[in-house]
Design a protein around this motif. Structure first.
Motif, PDB file in Angstrom:
ATOM      1  N   ALA A 116       0.829  -1.204   0.000  1.00  0.00           N
ATOM      2  CA  ALA A 116       0.000   0.000   0.000  1.00  0.00           C
ATOM      3  C   ALA A 116       0.862   1.252   0.000  1.00  0.00           C
ATOM      4  N   VAL A 117       2.040   1.177   0.613  1.00  0.00           N
ATOM      5  CA  VAL A 117       2.936   2.333   0.640  1.00  0.00           C
ATOM      6  C   VAL A 117       3.424   2.646  -0.769  1.00  0.00           C
ATOM      7  N   LEU A 118       3.760   1.605  -1.530  1.00  0.00           N
ATOM      8  CA  LEU A 118       4.214   1.787  -2.908  1.00  0.00           C
ATOM      9  C   LEU A 118       3.073   2.279  -3.802  1.00  0.00           C
ATOM     10  N   ILE A 119       1.927   1.597  -3.737  1.00  0.00           N
ATOM     11  CA  ILE A 119       0.795   1.946  -4.591  1.00  0.00           C
ATOM     12  C   ILE A 119       0.207   3.300  -4.195  1.00  0.00           C
ATOM     13  N   GLY A 120       0.059   3.513  -2.884  1.00  0.00           N
ATOM     14  CA  GLY A 120      -0.570   4.728  -2.395  1.00  0.00           C
ATOM     15  C   GLY A 120       0.185   5.981  -2.773  1.00  0.00           C
ATOM     16  N   ARG A 121       1.497   5.880  -2.904  1.00  0.00           N
ATOM     17  CA  ARG A 121       2.304   7.045  -3.261  1.00  0.00           C
ATOM     18  C   ARG A 121       2.045   7.515  -4.683  1.00  0.00           C
ATOM     19  N   LEU A 122       1.381   6.689  -5.464  1.00  0.00           N
ATOM     20  CA  LEU A 122       1.057   7.051  -6.839  1.00  0.00           C
ATOM     21  C   LEU A 122      -0.354   7.618  -6.965  1.00  0.00           C
ATOM     22  N   LEU A 123      -1.078   7.718  -5.837  1.00  0.00           N
ATOM     23  CA  LEU A 123      -2.474   8.128  -5.874  1.00  0.00           C
ATOM     24  C   LEU A 123      -2.667   9.444  -5.138  1.00  0.00           C
ATOM     25  N   PRO A 124      -3.433  10.365  -5.738  1.00  0.00           N
ATOM     26  CA  PRO A 124      -3.739  11.620  -5.031  1.00  0.00           C
ATOM     27  C   PRO A 124      -4.450  11.336  -3.710  1.00  0.00           C
ATOM     28  N   VAL A 125      -4.303  12.211  -2.751  1.00  0.00           N
ATOM     29  CA  VAL A 125      -4.925  12.158  -1.429  1.00  0.00           C
ATOM     30  C   VAL A 125      -4.339  11.031  -0.589  1.00  0.00           C
ATOM     31  N   ILE A 126      -4.505   9.768  -1.041  1.00  0.00           N
ATOM     32  CA  ILE A 126      -4.006   8.626  -0.277  1.00  0.00           C
ATOM     33  C   ILE A 126      -2.516   8.774  -0.014  1.00  0.00           C
ATOM     34  N   ARG A 127      -1.765   9.297  -1.002  1.00  0.00           N
ATOM     35  CA  ARG A 127      -0.318   9.384  -0.882  1.00  0.00           C
ATOM     36  C   ARG A 127       0.111  10.236   0.307  1.00  0.00           C
ATOM     37  N   SER A 128      -0.711  11.186   0.701  1.00  0.00           N
ATOM     38  CA  SER A 128      -0.332  12.083   1.789  1.00  0.00           C
ATOM     39  C   SER A 128      -0.521  11.451   3.166  1.00  0.00           C
ATOM     40  N   PHE A 129      -1.325  10.382   3.256  1.00  0.00           N
ATOM     41  CA  PHE A 129      -1.668   9.819   4.558  1.00  0.00           C
ATOM     42  C   PHE A 129      -1.220   8.372   4.755  1.00  0.00           C
ATOM     43  N   ILE A 130      -0.688   7.757   3.708  1.00  0.00           N
ATOM     44  CA  ILE A 130      -0.434   6.318   3.769  1.00  0.00           C
ATOM     45  C   ILE A 130       0.656   5.944   4.768  1.00  0.00           C
ATOM     46  N   ALA A 131       1.541   6.885   5.111  1.00  0.00           N
ATOM     47  CA  ALA A 131       2.608   6.580   6.076  1.00  0.00           C
ATOM     48  C   ALA A 131       2.052   6.345   7.470  1.00  0.00           C
ATOM     49  N   PHE A 132       0.912   6.945   7.773  1.00  0.00           N
ATOM     50  CA  PHE A 132       0.360   6.799   9.119  1.00  0.00           C
ATOM     51  C   PHE A 132      -0.029   5.356   9.445  1.00  0.00           C
ATOM     52  N   PRO A 133      -0.877   4.686   8.637  1.00  0.00           N
ATOM     53  CA  PRO A 133      -1.203   3.289   8.963  1.00  0.00           C
ATOM     54  C   PRO A 133       0.011   2.380   8.889  1.00  0.00           C
ATOM     55  N   ALA A 134       1.012   2.733   8.072  1.00  0.00           N
ATOM     56  CA  ALA A 134       2.245   1.941   8.043  1.00  0.00           C
ATOM     57  C   ALA A 134       2.940   2.006   9.393  1.00  0.00           C
ATOM     58  N   GLY A 135       2.909   3.187  10.016  1.00  0.00           N
ATOM     59  CA  GLY A 135       3.487   3.318  11.344  1.00  0.00           C
ATOM     60  C   GLY A 135       2.691   2.569  12.393  1.00  0.00           C
ATOM     61  N   VAL A 136       1.356   2.647  12.306  1.00  0.00           N
ATOM     62  CA  VAL A 136       0.513   1.910  13.249  1.00  0.00           C
ATOM     63  C   VAL A 136       0.808   0.414  13.160  1.00  0.00           C
ATOM     64  N   ALA A 137       0.982  -0.083  11.933  1.00  0.00           N
ATOM     65  CA  ALA A 137       1.277  -1.500  11.715  1.00  0.00           C
ATOM     66  C   ALA A 137       2.730  -1.853  12.027  1.00  0.00           C
ATOM     67  N   ARG A 138       3.543  -0.848  12.369  1.00  0.00           N
ATOM     68  CA  ARG A 138       4.969  -1.025  12.661  1.00  0.00           C
ATOM     69  C   ARG A 138       5.689  -1.741  11.511  1.00  0.00           C
ATOM     70  N   MET A 139       5.372  -1.284  10.298  1.00  0.00           N
ATOM     71  CA  MET A 139       6.057  -1.810   9.115  1.00  0.00           C
ATOM     72  C   MET A 139       7.556  -1.577   9.242  1.00  0.00           C
ATOM     73  N   ARG A 140       8.346  -2.535   8.810  1.00  0.00           N
ATOM     74  CA  ARG A 140       9.805  -2.402   8.915  1.00  0.00           C
ATOM     75  C   ARG A 140      10.272  -1.188   8.119  1.00  0.00           C
ATOM     76  N   LEU A 141      11.244  -0.459   8.669  1.00  0.00           N
ATOM     77  CA  LEU A 141      11.649   0.823   8.103  1.00  0.00           C
ATOM     78  C   LEU A 141      12.280   0.699   6.719  1.00  0.00           C
ATOM     79  N   VAL A 142      13.105  -0.332   6.508  1.00  0.00           N
ATOM     80  CA  VAL A 142      13.782  -0.438   5.212  1.00  0.00           C
ATOM     81  C   VAL A 142      12.769  -0.611   4.074  1.00  0.00           C
ATOM     82  N   PRO A 143      11.838  -1.584   4.156  1.00  0.00           N
ATOM     83  CA  PRO A 143      10.827  -1.672   3.085  1.00  0.00           C
ATOM     84  C   PRO A 143       9.969  -0.412   2.991  1.00  0.00           C
ATOM     85  N   PHE A 144       9.658   0.201   4.143  1.00  0.00           N
ATOM     86  CA  PHE A 144       8.843   1.408   4.136  1.00  0.00           C
ATOM     87  C   PHE A 144       9.510   2.506   3.315  1.00  0.00           C
TER      88      PHE A 144
END
Length: 212
Positions: A116-144
């Protein structure tokens, strides 16, 4: 009011990029990716215009923008990781971030996972907020950061390319300049309407209760 807001944003963007060069591009895109309402649709096309003048290189401008996206995303990621949804709901309203935007980002991340981080960065609106749920999910920093960069670079490149092409034809084709001159009023009205709708939508989102 909205004309003044748009004028201030454009003036600020032009000043930062003109003064800071590639670093200025990175700083502005970092601000945008930290969920602060500074549209990349203003930042990168102006950088592209400076490509047409020979000041910037198109690929380096896109890379600077993508690096800025990574830097700004750290803020939203850490908020999600350390404070979770309650912190975002408490302080997000000051940036016109409501439950609607948070719900959309949460659903998108739940559906696509880390991609979602990769795909979301290509989409308007979603791209600005997608980092937040990645942090909630504690996604590993390198892939993030890898996915953030890979998703942000084409977005930055595309906007800069549009700005470059407009810059190339601005002086070489008088029809372009004449068309923009004739359309000044219409463009101004459309931009003001879009900004008004954007703010109205965000304010409305603040009043919307979060979905269960």
């Amino acid at each position: 009011m909205f004309e003044k807001i748009l004028g201030v944003l454009a003036t600020f963007t032009i000043w930062v990029i003109s003064s800071g060069g590639y670093v200025g591009i990175a700083i502005l895109m970092a601000i945008e990716s930290a969920c602060i309402p500074l549209p990349s649709e203003i930042i990168m096309p102006f950088a592209g215009y400076l490509v047409s003048t020979g000041r910037f290189d198109l690929y380096l401008a896109a890379t600077a923008g993508a690096i800025g996206c990574n830097l700004g995303s750290i803020v939203a990621y850490e908020i999600g990781k350390r404070g979770g949804r309650p912190v975002a709901e408490r302080w997000g309203r000051y940036l016109l971030i409501g439950p609607g935007e948070l719900d959309a980002a949460d659903r998108f991340f739940a559906r696509w996972g880390s991609l979602a981080v990769l795909i979301g960065r290509l989409l308007p609106v979603i791209r600005s907020f997608i980092a937040f749920p990645a942090g909630v999910a504690r996604m590993r920093l390198v892939p993030f950061h890898v996915y953030t960069f890979l998703g942000s670079w084409p977005w930055c490149f595309g906007l800069a390319w549009v700005g470059m092409k407009l810059g190339d034809t601005w002086d070489s084709d008088p029809r372009v300049k004449a068309a923009f001159h004739r359309a000044d009023l219409l463009i101004g009205i459309v931009l003001v309407a879009l900004v008004a709708f954007y703010i109205w939508h965000r304010v409305r989102g603040l009043k919307r209760p979060p979905q269960p």
